[in-house]
Design a protein around this motif. Structure first.
Motif: not given
Length: 250
Positions: A69-77, A89-94, A104-108, A137-141
């Motif tokens: 599946p498509r995977i998102g990862f949220v680290f401790q930091d 920052n949120v747009r980075l994976p896009l 991408a801006n709309t999605r972010a 960070s969660i929004a980015r994932a």
């Protein structure tokens, strides 16, 4: 429950003779909220990184019965770029998938709204609190629309009030998106609040010492934290964790 991922005989050895993990067998069901709980150094984060395919196991196999599946990862930091706004920052994976900038801006911005930060798209990380940075960070994932969300002690450094608020918001996102979440935590109470299931990991090398299905309501809130059922869940996890540590010491 349909298996999303299957780990079989997973072990990880590091240089210097450190046996960090395994062998470990674990099935992850589609749509469940699974927490990995165990003492420091037991291999919880290693297991999560193997699941994300960030590192390979020394032995054993990771199998996706119905395709990865498509995977998102949220680290401790929060691991945000300090020179970039929350939106960027949120747009980075896009951006990495070459999505058109306007899309991408709309999605972010939609992802930031979902985590309660709709008014902070142009704000830089230095102006955000720890809890707000973790929300970014969660929004980015979430912006990449994952089916499997992996979270490595994301709330460990936060104060109790921020942590509880994020716990409740995370459960809301899990319900709304039909996510499968694997969540690493040291907190018995956090795992009892969030999870439909808890895997207790023994001290290094980590193995599954207990696999606990929790009887929890689908919707959990601050009132649930005060219920006898929540206390029983926390007690069951705590007893299993103490037993795993005691068993390793014998």
């Amino acid at each position: 429950m349909t298996a999303l991922a299957q780990l079989r005989g997973i072990a990880r050895h590091f240089a210097g003779g450190v046996d960090a993990l395994g062998p470990l067998d674990l099935d992850i069901g589609q749509g469940e909220f699974l927490s990995l709980v165990g003492p420091s150094g037991c291999g919880k984060s290693t297991a999560l990184r193997i699941l994300a395919e960030l590192i390979a196991p020394t032995t054993g196999t990771l199998h996706w019965p119905h395709g990865k599946p498509r995977i998102g990862f949220v680290f401790q930091d929060a691991t945000l770029m300090p020179w970039a706004s929350a939106r960027d920052n949120v747009r980075l994976p896009l951006d990495l998938t070459h999505m058109p900038r306007n899309d991408a801006n709309t999605r972010a911005e939609e992802a930031l709204e979902r985590v309660g930060l709709s008014g902070f798209a142009n704000t830089y990380p230095r102006a955000l609190s720890g809890g707000m940075r973790m929300r970014v960070s969660i929004a980015r994932a979430l912006a990449a629309k994952p089916k499997l969300l992996l979270m490595d002690e994301p709330f460990a450094a936060l104060d109790e009030i921020s942590r509880e608020a994020l716990n409740e918001d995370l459960l809301k996102l899990w319900r709304e998106d039909g996510l499968t979440i694997v969540f690493v935590t040291h907190s018995v109470y956090e795992s009892a609040f969030l999870s439909t299931r808890v895997a207790v990991i023994s001290p290094r090398p980590g193995r599954i010492a207990a696999d606990i299905a929790l009887n929890s309501p689908h919707v959990r809130d601050s009132h649930w934290r005060l219920s006898p059922e929540f206390a029983e869940n926390a007690g069951q996890i705590s007893r299993a964790l103490r037993g795993a540590i005691a068993g390793a010491a014998e």
